[in-house]
Design a protein around this motif. Structure first.
Motif, PDB file in Angstrom:
ATOM      1  N   ARG B 147      -1.230   3.282   0.573  1.00 19.41           N
ATOM      2  CA  ARG B 147      -1.650   3.453   2.078  1.00 19.41           C
ATOM      3  C   ARG B 147      -0.588   3.395   3.208  1.00 19.41           C
ATOM      4  NH1 ARG B 147      -6.811   0.171   1.923  1.00 19.41           N
ATOM      5  NH2 ARG B 147      -8.369   1.813   0.809  1.00 19.41           N
ATOM      6  N   HIS B 148       0.353   2.291   2.900  1.00 21.53           N
ATOM      7  CA  HIS B 148       1.361   1.795   3.804  1.00 21.53           C
ATOM      8  C   HIS B 148       2.439   2.969   3.723  1.00 21.53           C
ATOM      9  CE1 HIS B 148       3.945  -0.894   5.730  1.00 21.53           C
ATOM     10  NE2 HIS B 148       4.731  -0.791   5.127  1.00 21.53           N
ATOM     11  N   ASN B 149       2.418   3.617   2.827  1.00 19.54           N
ATOM     12  CA  ASN B 149       3.768   4.371   2.635  1.00 19.54           C
ATOM     13  C   ASN B 149       3.361   5.886   2.790  1.00 19.54           C
ATOM     14  OD1 ASN B 149       6.429   3.217   1.606  1.00 19.54           O
ATOM     15  ND2 ASN B 149       4.730   2.349   0.502  1.00 19.54           N
ATOM     16  N   GLY B 150       1.869   6.056   3.253  1.00 20.89           N
ATOM     17  CA  GLY B 150       1.529   7.353   3.627  1.00 20.89           C
ATOM     18  C   GLY B 150       0.799   8.289   2.550  1.00 20.89           C
ATOM     19  N   TRP B 151       0.850   7.989   1.329  1.00 20.87           N
ATOM     20  CA  TRP B 151       0.251   8.398   0.103  1.00 20.87           C
ATOM     21  C   TRP B 151      -1.185   8.561   0.181  1.00 20.87           C
ATOM     22  CZ3 TRP B 151       3.708  11.679  -1.546  1.00 20.87           C
ATOM     23  CH2 TRP B 151       5.181  11.231  -1.555  1.00 20.87           C
ATOM     24  N   LEU B 152      -1.815   7.661   0.801  1.00 27.05           N
ATOM     25  CA  LEU B 152      -3.160   7.665   1.113  1.00 27.05           C
ATOM     26  C   LEU B 152      -3.513   7.606   2.532  1.00 27.05           C
ATOM     27  CD1 LEU B 152      -4.774   5.201  -1.495  1.00 27.05           C
ATOM     28  CD2 LEU B 152      -4.874   7.842  -1.614  1.00 27.05           C
TER      29      LEU B 152
END
Lengths: 165, 431
Positions: B147-152
C-alpha cells in the motif's frame, strides 16, 4: 485479567463497532469480534457473547452457533497457556499419541482439560501444516516441530513455573 | 534476467525474512503488474492464463483461466466483485501454502492483483487459517508495504485500476477450504457449503461475482504474465504446465516440500528429495495429495504426478503433498485417524455426512481395538458407496473422506481380516 462476566469495556466495544463498520454487513465481523474478546479474556463467556451479539445486531443464539462451529473460539475457560497438539495423520504416524499420553500423565489432565493450577490447557488440533517436522504443536502463538519428550519436559517446566499474573 | 525454472520459490530463503517491496522489485517483482496494467486488457490476462493451462493448485485442479471466464465482464468501477485467496490450508499432510505465505507474501499480493485485474475486482480478501500466526504477521506487513509503495490502493500505476486487500483470519474449520463454505464463513455465518448454481463467479460473496483461488495458483500468475504461456508450459514434463510444490511426510529421511516440474514421479520425489525411507522402514503405500486422496501402492511410484496421470492410476493429485504409509504403521489405524478427522470436520449440514462419517470412524475404531466383526467390513464398503458417490451428499467432503477408505479396503484386505480374526491390531500386539 479476570474472566468475570462484567460488560465488555468501552474500548473493546468501540473496536468491535469499528470492525462492523468496515464490513458490508455487521455480522461479517463476528469472528473477528469474538477473536478480540478472546485475546483479552482468553475465552468467550456467555455474558460477553451477548454483548457482542448486541453490537452486531445478531441474536445471541445465532452468534453462539458460529462461535461453537470453530475450533479456535473457546466457549469454556482455558488456562494461561494453550497447547494445541496436532492429532492429524502425519503427526499420528510420527508418534503423537505417545506424546499426548506423556503430557496427560505429567500434567494430570486429559485432552480438553486444564491443569489444576490454571497454567496449561491441552487440546487436540487438526493438521498444523508442519508435517515435515511432525509431530507438531502450537503453544499459544508459537509453532513447534519435531516435538519429543525432552522438549515437552522443558516446556511444561517453563509454563508451570511461571508465576500467575 | 533469465526466468527461473523454480519461479515460485526463487525468492524464498527459509532462514531470512521475506523480501520487502524494494527487494521484491529488484528480483523481478512487479514486472508483471506493469505489463498487465500498462499494456494488457483484462481479457488478455485471462487468455494468457488459459493458454498456460494453469490448473487450480488447491486440490480440485480446475482450469484457472476457465474459472475466471465465467465472471461477468463489467469493469470494476461498475460492479462490485471479489477476488479471494484461499489460504485456509487445512488438508492433513499439506504444508505448501504456508511456505509461500511466509516466504514471499508479496508474490501472493501481486498474483491477487493480476487475478483481480483479469476479472475486474476491486476487493481482495485473504482467507487465512487462524493457526498460521507467522504467515499472518508477514502478510499484514507485506500488505502495508505494498500500500505504502502504491501497489495497492487507488489508481495503481496511474492506470485507472484500484484494488485493495483485506485479511480475514479463520477460526479453525476444515470445511472453510471448500470455496462456498468459505464465502458463507466470510458473511459471518456457520461455515456450511452452498448449493451450486449460482456459482461464486456470478453469485458469490454477498451475491456479488467472486473468484476463490488457492495461494499457490495465485503465486504462479506474476511469472506467467511476465514470461508467457509457452514458457510456463515448458516447465512441466507432461500435459500440464508449470511447476508444483510437492512434499513428503511420514517415515522418510528428510521430509519437506520442493518446487519441481509438474509431472515429477513420486519415486524421484521420495528418493532424490526426501532422501528415501528411514532405515528399517519400507514404503507400503502413499496418499499422493493429502488426506482426501486414494491410496496408491508401490507399483504407482513411477506414475507422473500430474492431474490426469494420477487420476488414471486411481487417485487424485490433490494438493501434491504425499503422506507415506510404512510397513510398521497399521493401515487400519491410519484409516481410523483419517476418518476420525473427516467425521469431526463434517459441518453437519447434510445427514449422510453428519451421521455416516462418525459411523465409519466408530467401525474402524472397533476393528482396531479388536471388537470388530467380519460384517463390519461389508458395512464400511457400503458406506464408501453411499457417501463416496458425488451427489449423495451436499458437497465433496464425504466423497473425499471415502477416497482413502475405498482404496484402503482393497489394498489392505488382509490387514482388515487379521484384525477381525486376531481380535485386535497385530502390530500393536507385536510392539
Amino acid at each position: 485479567m479476570s474472566t468475570a462476566d462484567h460488560p465488555l469495556p468501552d474500548d473493546l466495544q468501540a473496536e468491535i463497532l469499528a470492525l462492523a463498520r468496515a464490513e458490508p454487513h455487521p455480522r461479517s465481523a463476528c469472528v473477528a469480534a469474538l477473536q478480540r474478546v478472546q485475546s483479552r479474556y482468553r475465552w468467550i463467556s456467555t455474558h460477553h457473547l451477548r454483548d457482542v451479539a448486541r453490537l452486531l445486531d445478531m441474536s445471541p443464539d445465532d452468534l453462539d452457533g458460529i462461535a461453537t462451529c470453530f475450533n479456535l473460539l473457546f466457549r469454556k475457560p482455558v488456562g494461561r497457556h494453550v497447547i494445541l497438539l496436532c492429532d492429524s495423520i502425519s503427526c499420528w504416524i510420527m508418534g503423537r499419541d505417545h506424546l499426548c499420553d506423556h503430557l496427560c500423565r505429567t500434567l494430570a489432565i486429559r485432552p480438553g482439560e486444564t491443569t489444576e493450577d490454571g497454567a496449561i490447557t491441552l487440546l487436540p488440533t487438526v493438521c498444523l501444516g508442519h508435517c515435515d517436522h511432525a509431530p507438531a504443536m502450537l503453544v499459544d502463538d508459537t509453532l513447534c516441530g519435531d516435538v519429543d519428550l525432552p522438549m515437552l519436559a522443558r516446556l511444561t517446566d517453563t509454563l508451570t513455573e511461571e508465576p500467575p499474573p | 534476467m533469465s526466468p527461473s525454472d523454480r519461479p515460485l520459490t526463487a525468492m524464498i530463503d527459509a532462514s531470512a525474512a521475506p523480501p520487502d517491496c524494494t527487494a521484491y522489485e529488484k528480483a523481478g517483482g512487479w514486472q508483471a503488474t506493469r505489463k498487465a496494467l500498462k499494456t494488457c486488457t483484462p481479457d488478455d490476462i485471462i487468455e494468457i492464463v488459459t493458454q498456460s493451462k494453469l490448473r487450480g493448485r488447491g486440490g480440485a485442479g480446475f482450469g484457472t483461466g476457465q474459472k475466471w471466464s465465467f465472471v461477468p465482464k463489467k469493469p470494476a468501477s461498475e460492479q462490485r466483485k471479489y477476488l479471494i485467496a484461499n489460504a485456509d490450508e487445512m488438508e492433513p499432510g499439506t504444508f505448501k501454502d504456508r511456505l509461500l505465505l511466509e516466504g514471499n507474501p508479496l508474490q501472493l499480493i501481486e498474483g491477487m492483483l493480476l487475478a483481480a485485474y483479469a476479472i475486474q475486482a476491486s476487493h481482495g480478501i485473504v482467507f487465512l487459517r487462524g493457526e498460521y500466526h507467522l504467515a499472518r504477521r508477514r502478510l499484514e506487513q507485506a500488505i502495508e508495504d505494498a500500500r505504502h509503495n502504491g501497489w495497492l490502493g487507488e489508481n495503481i500505476l496511474g492506470a485507472g485500476f484500484s484494488f485493495d486487500i483485506h485479511m480475514h483470519a479463520g477460526a479453525g474449520r476444515y470445511i472453510c477450504g471448500e470455496e462456498t463454505a468459505l464465502l458463507t464463513a466470510l458473511e459471518g455465518r456457520r461455515a456450511t457449503p452452498r448449493s451450486k448454481p449460482p456459482f461464486p463467479q456470478t453469485g458469490g460473496l454477498w451475491g456479488a461475482p467472486s473468484v476463490v483461488n488457492n495461494v499457490e495458483t495465485l503465486c504462479n500468475l506474476p511469472h506467467i504474465v511476465t514470461n508467457g504461456a509457452r514458457w510456463f508450459l515448458s516447465l512441466g514434463t507432461g500435459a500440464d504446465g508449470g511447476t508444483k510444490l510437492y512434499g513428503v511426510s511420514g517415515r522418510v529421511r528428510r521430509p519437506g516440500a520442493w518446487e519441481l516440474p509438474i509431472g515429477t514421479p513420486m519415486r524421484e520425489i521420495i528418493e532424490n528429495h526426501a532422501a528415501g525411507m528411514q532405515p528399517g522402514y519400507t514404503l507400503r503405500a502413499f496418499l499422493p495429495g493429502g488426506a482426501s486422496t486414494a491410496f496408491l501402492d508401490a507399483t504407482a511410484l513411477d506414475v507422473a504426478m500430474d492431474y490426469s496421470s494420477v487420476e488414471k492410476a486411481g487417485s487424485r493429485l490433490g494438493t501434491g503433498l504425499a503422506i507415506i504409509l510404512d510397513d510398521r504403521t497399521c493401515p487400519v489405524g491410519m484409516l481410523h485417524n483419517l476418518e476420525h478427522f473427516f467425521a469431526q470436520e463434517s459441518c453437519g449440514w447434510c445427514t449422510p455426512c453428519r451421521d455416516g462419517l462418525p459411523w465409519v470412524a466408530r467401525l474402524l475404531a472397533a476393528i482396531e481395538d479388536g471388537t470388530g466383526e467380519s460384517d463390519d467390513i461389508e458395512q464400511l464398503r457400503r458406506h464408501t458407496k453411499m457417501l463416496g458417490t458425488p451427489g449423495r451428499t451436499f458437497c465433496a467432503h464425504a466423497p473425499g473422506a471415502m477416497a482413502p477408505l475405498a482404496s484402503g479396503l482393497k489394498l489392505f484386505r488382509d490387514d482388515f481380516a487379521a484384525h477381525i480374526t486376531g481380535h485386535g491390531c497385530p502390530m500393536r500386539h507385536a510392539a
